[in-house]
Design a protein around this motif. Structure first.
Motif, PDB file in Angstrom:
ATOM      1  N   LEU A   1      -0.375  18.225  -3.799  1.00 24.81           N
ATOM      2  CA  LEU A   1      -1.629  18.871  -3.437  1.00 24.81           C
ATOM      3  C   LEU A   1      -1.528  19.577  -2.089  1.00 24.81           C
TER       4      LEU A   1
ATOM      5  N   THR B   1       1.008   4.129  -2.960  1.00 27.61           N
ATOM      6  CA  THR B   1       0.718   5.564  -2.827  1.00 27.61           C
ATOM      7  C   THR B   1       1.943   6.403  -3.158  1.00 27.61           C
TER       8      THR B   1
ATOM      9  N   VAL C   1      -7.130   4.529   3.648  1.00 31.31           N
ATOM     10  CA  VAL C   1      -6.347   4.354   4.869  1.00 31.31           C
ATOM     11  C   VAL C   1      -7.234   3.811   5.977  1.00 31.31           C
ATOM     12  N   PHE C   2      -8.471   4.325   6.059  1.00 27.70           N
ATOM     13  CA  PHE C   2      -9.395   3.879   7.090  1.00 27.70           C
ATOM     14  C   PHE C   2      -9.716   2.396   6.929  1.00 27.70           C
TER      15      PHE C   2
ATOM     16  N   VAL D   1      -8.102   8.613  -0.507  1.00 29.75           N
ATOM     17  CA  VAL D   1      -7.003   8.191   0.362  1.00 29.75           C
ATOM     18  C   VAL D   1      -7.489   8.013   1.794  1.00 29.75           C
ATOM     19  N   GLY D   2      -8.323   8.959   2.253  1.00 28.28           N
ATOM     20  CA  GLY D   2      -8.839   8.861   3.615  1.00 28.28           C
ATOM     21  C   GLY D   2      -9.606   7.565   3.803  1.00 28.28           C
TER      22      GLY D   2
ATOM     23  N   VAL E   1      -8.171  13.315  -1.578  1.00 22.46           N
ATOM     24  CA  VAL E   1      -8.184  13.251  -0.118  1.00 22.46           C
ATOM     25  C   VAL E   1      -9.247  12.273   0.360  1.00 22.46           C
TER      26      VAL E   1
ATOM     27  N   LEU F   1       0.829  -1.212   0.000  1.00 19.87           N
ATOM     28  CA  LEU F   1       0.000   0.000   0.000  1.00 19.87           C
ATOM     29  C   LEU F   1       0.859   1.257   0.000  1.00 19.87           C
TER      30      LEU F   1
ATOM     31  N   ALA G   1      -8.150  17.553  -5.923  1.00 20.30           N
ATOM     32  CA  ALA G   1      -7.521  17.344  -4.617  1.00 20.30           C
ATOM     33  C   ALA G   1      -8.521  16.761  -3.631  1.00 20.30           C
TER      34      ALA G   1
ATOM     35  N   LEU H   1      -2.214  10.586   7.916  1.00 22.87           N
ATOM     36  CA  LEU H   1      -3.120  10.793   6.780  1.00 22.87           C
ATOM     37  C   LEU H   1      -2.627  11.834   5.758  1.00 22.87           C
TER      38      LEU H   1
END
Lengths: 279, 314
Positions: free
Chosen positions: B134, A202, A253-254, A249-250, A246, A198, A242, B126
């Motif tokens: 960005l 990224t 990751v969660f 990705v958020g 976000v 992972l 963006a 995060l």
């Protein structure tokens, strides 16, 4: 005597405000109806619409994902091998150089890695004819190289923490080292391998500098496209892009956090039960 | 050896010694080819002579193999010296600020309850998983002359300062300040995470013992926590300082073009001027400046490769 560390808590609040205010501001302004990026012109989702109808952006995103999938997979294989080599084979020729080679790319300024790789690829094309042009292949090769050391770091630290007693027990019971590696060590470190993949994915998806040096005409990844747009100034559709990044990705990751956490707990419970059964 | 016996023998070799050799050799050869060899090329290239051919260099000419003119130019041309000073100064200030902000945050993380700690750690990581570009871009939006953030700061400034020094806006974009601010923002997680890893392992009973012996909280911090966290401070500082000194994206997006930074100089020499030997010489000189910090980092990392309890951590 227990005192609330007021100063530390205050610093944490300020720190997180510092981390998240720019990101939140960007998200809010992605719904801005005005063309001017600094003036609020009412709620609108038009920048998302214009983003999804932009073929250039979509093509770049697909290309970035292809490169990231490929390089994360190879980087995970190579990085896991390097992590196993460093953690389990205590002495082999050139070990010092090897451990230097897996730590240096982690901190090397990207510009230097970038021009170094570019010169290598140009000279390779000149003298051995492969890769003939710069583009998908060269970017992927460069990404594999700098992503694999991150996988190595994760896998290595997991292996160092892991209890070697189980492996030794298997050896005592007559297993060959290769069997132990295959049946015990690799399954034990599989969560670390997954998080390594992972991270590699990224990092590859996000890279600008090294891609900028190693790419060629016609191979525009998403970060390179954003980079060339952003150099000209702030534009509302980048805010939308963006925000999507976000959110993805958020969520990623969660979800990964939850899955890894569950796998870890299940493993611990299984080990505990196996231990109880043997009592 | 008959052909039929070949595969069983191969498998036998693989099971006994072969897999170990393959596990070591594959990543080793890969890194030697795609990481070590490029660096050898950069070092060799810095002694080459620029030619108008393609590829644009040669090792012949007046100074076969050892053309040191590019290194001489590093010291005679004002641009390079200014670029090094700007970059190193910038990286130093950013590292110190990261330490000042990151240390209390890392210490704070070790003092909150376990469930909060996991959430907050996730929140530190995060932004690191979202795009670097960005995150720089987010600040471009905030620092612009008409943004709400700039207006807010301008109001605050005008409120504090006398009326004749009032400003219409605060010039933030394309300044050295912007570069430092965004560098701190982008690299702060790299400071917090190793520091947290280090501070988390410290034994709190030492603090309690010091308190029982009559130390005040600040004395406990100064005499117990701070000395024990030196490995974390070193690891975090190097993880910020080294990449920040060669930073290319931040200065070119929010920095001033009249303040040269070393990352941009290398990139421009290479891409615009097509002067490979000069670009390589600038890169080699940067590496020489960083060799101390880099060695220190691999020393601490190497120690953690030997035994898990040593400092560092990632």
């Amino acid at each position: 005597m227990k005192r609330r560390p007021v100063f530390l808590i205050t610093m944490l609040c300020f720190g997180f405000a510092f981390f998240y205010i720019p990101i939140l501001s960007m998200i809010v302004y992605s719904f801005n109806g005005s063309r001017l990026v600094t003036v609020w012109g009412g709620f609108s989702t038009k920048w998302y619409a214009s983003l999804f109808s932009n073929r250039q952006v979509l093509n770049a995103a697909v290309l970035s994902i292809e490169i990231a999938l490929l390089s994360a997979t190879f980087a995970t294989i190579l990085g896991t091998m390097a992590g196993v080599a460093l953690a389990r084979f205590k002495r082999f020729r050139g070990r010092t150089l090897f451990s230097g080679l897996v730590t240096a790319p982690l901190v090397m300024p990207e510009v230097i890695t970038g021009i170094a790789s570019l010169m290598l690829f140009i000279l390779m094309a000149e003298y051995i004819g492969w890769p003939a042009t710069r583009g998908f292949t060269t970017v992927t090769l460069a990404h594999i190289t700098f992503c694999m050391v991150f996988v190595t770091t994760i896998v290595h630290s997991r292996l160092v923490e892991a209890d070697e007693a189980i492996e030794e027990a298997a050896m005592d019971l007559g297993s060959r080292p290769w069997q132990v590696m295959k049946d015990i060590t690799l399954p034990v470190i599989s969560p670390a391998i997954l998080s390594g993949w992972l991270l590699a994915f990224t990092i590859s998806l996000d890279d600008v500098v090294i891609t900028n040096f190693t790419t060629g005409p016609g191979t525009t990844t998403l970060p390179i496209l954003i980079w060339s747009k952003v150099k000209l100034g702030v534009t509302p559709d980048i805010n939308a892009l963006a925000t999507i990044t976000v959110v993805i990705v958020g969520l990623g990751v969660f979800v990964a956090g939850v899955i890894l956490n569950r796998a870890e707990k299940r493993r611990e419970r299984d080990m505990h039960m196996a231990y109880q059964a043997n009592q | 050896m008959t052909r039929a016996a070949f595969f069983p023998r191969l498998r036998h070799w693989f099971n006994r010694r072969g897999w170990i050799k393959i596990t070591i050799a594959t990543p080793y050869v890969w890194l030697a080819l795609f990481f070590l060899l490029p660096f050898a090329i950069v070092i060799a290239m810095s002694f080459a002579t620029r030619t108008p051919t393609a590829p644009p260099f040669s090792f012949g000419g007046e100074h076969p193999l050892m053309n040191t003119a590019h290194f001489a130019r590093l010291f005679s041309d004002d641009l390079y010296i200014r670029a090094y000073l700007n970059s190193i100064g910038n990286a130093t200030v950013a590292t110190l600020l990261c330490l000042l902000i990151g240390y209390p945050m890392a210490l704070g993380l070790t003092r909150v309850s376990r469930s909060w700690r996991n959430v907050l750690l996730m929140l530190v990581i995060l932004p690191f998983w979202t795009s670097f570009l960005l995150r720089v871009y987010a600040w471009m939006g905030l620092m612009g002359t008409n943004s709400w953030f700039n207006k807010l700061l301008t109001e605050a400034y005008n409120f504090v300062m006398p009326a004749d020094m009032a400003l219409r806006y605060i010039p933030m974009m394309n300044t050295g300040f912007a570069v430092v601010l965004v560098t701190v923002y982008s690299y702060l997680p790299f400071m917090i995470l190793p520091l947290y890893a280090n501070l988390e392992k410290l034994d709190l009973s030492l603090n309690e013992a010091a308190m029982d012996l009559g130390s005040r909280p600040f004395q406990v911090f100064r005499d117990v926590t701070l000395p024990l966290s030196v490995p974390g401070i070193i690891a975090g500082s190097l993880l910020v300082f080294i990449p920040a000194s060669g930073e290319l994206i931040i200065p070119s997006l929010v920095g001033s073009s009249s303040r040269p930074m070393i990352g941009r100089v290398i990139s421009d020499e290479f891409a615009s001027a097509r002067d490979w030997p000069m670009a390589s010489a600038v890169a080699v000189a940067l590496l020489l400046l960083l060799v101390g910090p880099l060695m220190a980092y691999s020393y601490y990392e190497g120690k953690s490769h030997e035994k898990p309890t040593a400092g560092g951590g990632n």
